[in-house]
Design a protein around this motif. Structure first.
Motif, PDB file in Angstrom:
ATOM      1  N   PRO A   1      41.492  -4.394   9.002  1.00  0.00           N
ATOM      2  CA  PRO A   1      40.438  -4.678   8.019  1.00  0.00           C
ATOM      3  C   PRO A   1      39.093  -4.939   8.684  1.00  0.00           C
ATOM      4  CG  PRO A   1      41.960  -6.539   8.201  1.00  0.00           C
ATOM      5  CD  PRO A   1      42.479  -5.462   9.110  1.00  0.00           C
ATOM      6  N   LEU A   2      38.012  -4.556   8.001  1.00  0.00           N
ATOM      7  CA  LEU A   2      36.662  -4.860   8.498  1.00  0.00           C
ATOM      8  C   LEU A   2      36.442  -6.363   8.556  1.00  0.00           C
ATOM      9  CD1 LEU A   2      34.443  -2.325   6.538  1.00  0.00           C
ATOM     10  CD2 LEU A   2      34.719  -2.443   9.014  1.00  0.00           C
ATOM     11  N   LEU A   3      36.880  -7.059   7.524  1.00  0.00           N
ATOM     12  CA  LEU A   3      36.812  -8.512   7.440  1.00  0.00           C
ATOM     13  C   LEU A   3      38.148  -9.010   6.923  1.00  0.00           C
ATOM     14  CD1 LEU A   3      33.408  -9.042   5.552  1.00  0.00           C
ATOM     15  CD2 LEU A   3      33.781  -9.128   8.023  1.00  0.00           C
TER      16      LEU A   3
ATOM     17  N   PHE B   1      47.044  -7.560   4.378  1.00  0.00           N
ATOM     18  CA  PHE B   1      47.223  -6.942   5.694  1.00  0.00           C
ATOM     19  C   PHE B   1      48.320  -7.761   6.359  1.00  0.00           C
ATOM     20  CE2 PHE B   1      45.902  -6.401  10.226  1.00  0.00           C
ATOM     21  CZ  PHE B   1      46.027  -5.025  10.293  1.00  0.00           C
ATOM     22  N   GLY B   2      49.529  -7.204   6.383  1.00  0.00           N
ATOM     23  CA  GLY B   2      50.673  -7.980   6.831  1.00  0.00           C
ATOM     24  C   GLY B   2      51.015  -9.020   5.775  1.00  0.00           C
ATOM     25  N   PRO B   3      51.851  -9.981   6.135  1.00  0.00           N
ATOM     26  CA  PRO B   3      52.310 -10.953   5.137  1.00  0.00           C
ATOM     27  C   PRO B   3      51.336 -12.089   4.838  1.00  0.00           C
ATOM     28  CG  PRO B   3      53.366 -11.374   7.234  1.00  0.00           C
ATOM     29  CD  PRO B   3      52.557 -10.114   7.411  1.00  0.00           C
ATOM     30  N   SER B   4      50.290 -12.298   5.687  1.00  0.00           N
ATOM     31  CA  SER B   4      49.485 -13.503   5.490  1.00  0.00           C
ATOM     32  C   SER B   4      47.980 -13.341   5.703  1.00  0.00           C
ATOM     33  CB  SER B   4      49.993 -14.609   6.415  1.00  0.00           C
ATOM     34  OG  SER B   4      49.845 -14.233   7.767  1.00  0.00           O
ATOM     35  N   ILE B   5      47.496 -12.122   5.870  1.00  0.00           N
ATOM     36  CA  ILE B   5      46.062 -11.896   6.037  1.00  0.00           C
ATOM     37  C   ILE B   5      45.543 -11.124   4.831  1.00  0.00           C
ATOM     38  CG2 ILE B   5      44.263 -10.747   7.401  1.00  0.00           C
ATOM     39  CD1 ILE B   5      46.056 -11.159   9.871  1.00  0.00           C
ATOM     40  N   VAL B   6      44.458 -11.626   4.245  1.00  0.00           N
ATOM     41  CA  VAL B   6      43.784 -10.921   3.164  1.00  0.00           C
ATOM     42  C   VAL B   6      42.663 -10.123   3.821  1.00  0.00           C
ATOM     43  CG1 VAL B   6      42.541 -11.145   0.988  1.00  0.00           C
ATOM     44  CG2 VAL B   6      44.344 -12.795   1.559  1.00  0.00           C
ATOM     45  N   GLY B   7      42.728  -8.802   3.699  1.00  0.00           N
ATOM     46  CA  GLY B   7      41.779  -7.929   4.365  1.00  0.00           C
ATOM     47  C   GLY B   7      40.854  -7.223   3.393  1.00  0.00           C
ATOM     48  N   PHE B   8      39.701  -6.791   3.922  1.00  0.00           N
ATOM     49  CA  PHE B   8      38.674  -6.127   3.118  1.00  0.00           C
ATOM     50  C   PHE B   8      38.131  -4.955   3.898  1.00  0.00           C
ATOM     51  CE2 PHE B   8      39.015 -10.526   2.190  1.00  0.00           C
ATOM     52  CZ  PHE B   8      38.934 -10.620   0.806  1.00  0.00           C
ATOM     53  N   GLY B   9      38.158  -3.783   3.312  1.00  0.00           N
ATOM     54  CA  GLY B   9      37.707  -2.600   4.023  1.00  0.00           C
ATOM     55  C   GLY B   9      38.725  -2.236   5.097  1.00  0.00           C
ATOM     56  N   GLN B  10      38.444  -1.152   5.776  1.00  0.00           N
ATOM     57  CA  GLN B  10      39.399  -0.679   6.775  1.00  0.00           C
ATOM     58  C   GLN B  10      38.684   0.182   7.808  1.00  0.00           C
ATOM     59  OE1 GLN B  10      42.677   1.237   4.841  1.00  0.00           O
ATOM     60  NE2 GLN B  10      43.658   1.869   6.715  1.00  0.00           N
TER      61      GLN B  10
ATOM     62  N   MET C   1      29.350 -11.963   8.628  1.00  0.00           N
ATOM     63  CA  MET C   1      30.137 -10.870   8.048  1.00  0.00           C
ATOM     64  C   MET C   1      29.350  -9.561   8.107  1.00  0.00           C
ATOM     65  SD  MET C   1      32.222 -12.583   4.847  1.00  0.00           S
ATOM     66  CE  MET C   1      30.794 -13.122   3.948  1.00  0.00           C
ATOM     67  N   LYS C   2      28.070  -9.598   7.735  1.00  0.00           N
ATOM     68  CA  LYS C   2      27.235  -8.392   7.780  1.00  0.00           C
ATOM     69  C   LYS C   2      27.155  -7.844   9.204  1.00  0.00           C
ATOM     70  CE  LYS C   2      24.352  -9.869   3.935  1.00  0.00           C
ATOM     71  NZ  LYS C   2      23.059 -10.462   3.578  1.00  0.00           N
ATOM     72  N   ASP C   3      26.949  -8.732  10.156  1.00  0.00           N
ATOM     73  CA  ASP C   3      26.858  -8.334  11.562  1.00  0.00           C
ATOM     74  C   ASP C   3      28.176  -7.727  12.037  1.00  0.00           C
ATOM     75  OD1 ASP C   3      25.031  -8.513  13.982  1.00  0.00           O
ATOM     76  OD2 ASP C   3      26.856  -9.478  14.746  1.00  0.00           O
ATOM     77  N   SER C   4      29.273  -8.334  11.646  1.00  0.00           N
ATOM     78  CA  SER C   4      30.594  -7.842  12.042  1.00  0.00           C
ATOM     79  C   SER C   4      30.850  -6.446  11.464  1.00  0.00           C
ATOM     80  CB  SER C   4      31.677  -8.824  11.561  1.00  0.00           C
ATOM     81  OG  SER C   4      32.946  -8.380  11.940  1.00  0.00           O
ATOM     82  N   ILE C   5      30.508  -6.251  10.187  1.00  0.00           N
ATOM     83  CA  ILE C   5      30.690  -4.941   9.550  1.00  0.00           C
ATOM     84  C   ILE C   5      29.845  -3.890  10.264  1.00  0.00           C
ATOM     85  CG2 ILE C   5      30.241  -3.605   7.453  1.00  0.00           C
ATOM     86  CD1 ILE C   5      30.907  -6.243   5.899  1.00  0.00           C
ATOM     87  N   GLN C   6      28.598  -4.228  10.553  1.00  0.00           N
ATOM     88  CA  GLN C   6      27.709  -3.280  11.234  1.00  0.00           C
ATOM     89  C   GLN C   6      28.258  -2.911  12.613  1.00  0.00           C
ATOM     90  OE1 GLN C   6      23.697  -4.684  11.800  1.00  0.00           O
ATOM     91  NE2 GLN C   6      22.989  -2.732  12.569  1.00  0.00           N
ATOM     92  N   PHE C   7      28.656  -3.914  13.392  1.00  0.00           N
ATOM     93  CA  PHE C   7      29.185  -3.668  14.731  1.00  0.00           C
ATOM     94  C   PHE C   7      30.439  -2.797  14.671  1.00  0.00           C
ATOM     95  CE2 PHE C   7      32.236  -4.713  18.030  1.00  0.00           C
ATOM     96  CZ  PHE C   7      31.498  -4.526  19.182  1.00  0.00           C
TER      97      PHE C   7
END
Length: 142
Positions: free
Chosen positions: A70-72, A47-56, A126-132
């Motif tokens: 990204p979700l995370l 995600f961009g040049p320096s962030i590793v992202g997961f989900g969207q 992480m689980k809480d963040s994904i749920q929110f």
């Protein structure tokens, strides 16, 4: 309306991680990839040049500004690893008390190395963040 500056790319995640000078940050990055892929069920993507992202997910603010994020995610920066797992909810604030050694930014948590924090607490965050995020915004399945 402002143009979105950061977006997902097709750059290779492993090549990015291998370009990190600090061996500990590289090792921690691979651990984070494993944890975040497990939490989201999604493969790592730049995600961009320096962030590793997961989900969207897709967001749209009252101002009309919108985009995808990204979700995370995380970024192994020189000073610390930036963890994009914090949404500011009450439950997450409670979890922070047990996380370990970290510093807070506006939208992320900074850790020097993963051994400074409790990875089980991080997994709960992480689980809480994904749920929110999934309840508040439109999750995009890849």
């Amino acid at each position: 309306m402002a143009k979105v500056k950061t977006s997902f790319t097709d750059e290779d995640v492993v090549s990015f991680i291998e370009s990190v000078d600090n061996e500990q940050k590289r090792d921690d990055s691979y651990t984070l990839i494993s944890l975040m892929e497990k939490a989201t069920g999604e493969r790592a993507k730049m995600f961009g040049p320096s962030i590793v992202g997961f989900g969207q997910y897709h967001y749209q603010y009252d101002s009309g500004h919108e985009g995808d994020a990204p979700l995370l995610g995380f970024s192994p920066r020189k000073a610390a690893i930036s963890l994009y797992v914090y949404t500011g909810g009450k439950h997450q604030d409670e979890l922070l008390t047990s996380l370990g050694k970290y510093k807070m930014g506006k939208a992320c948590i900074y850790v020097k190395k993963l051994s400074d924090i409790d990875l089980y607490v991080l997994e709960d965050m992480m689980k809480d963040s994904i749920q929110f995020t999934s309840q508040k915004y439109q999750r995009i399945k890849n």
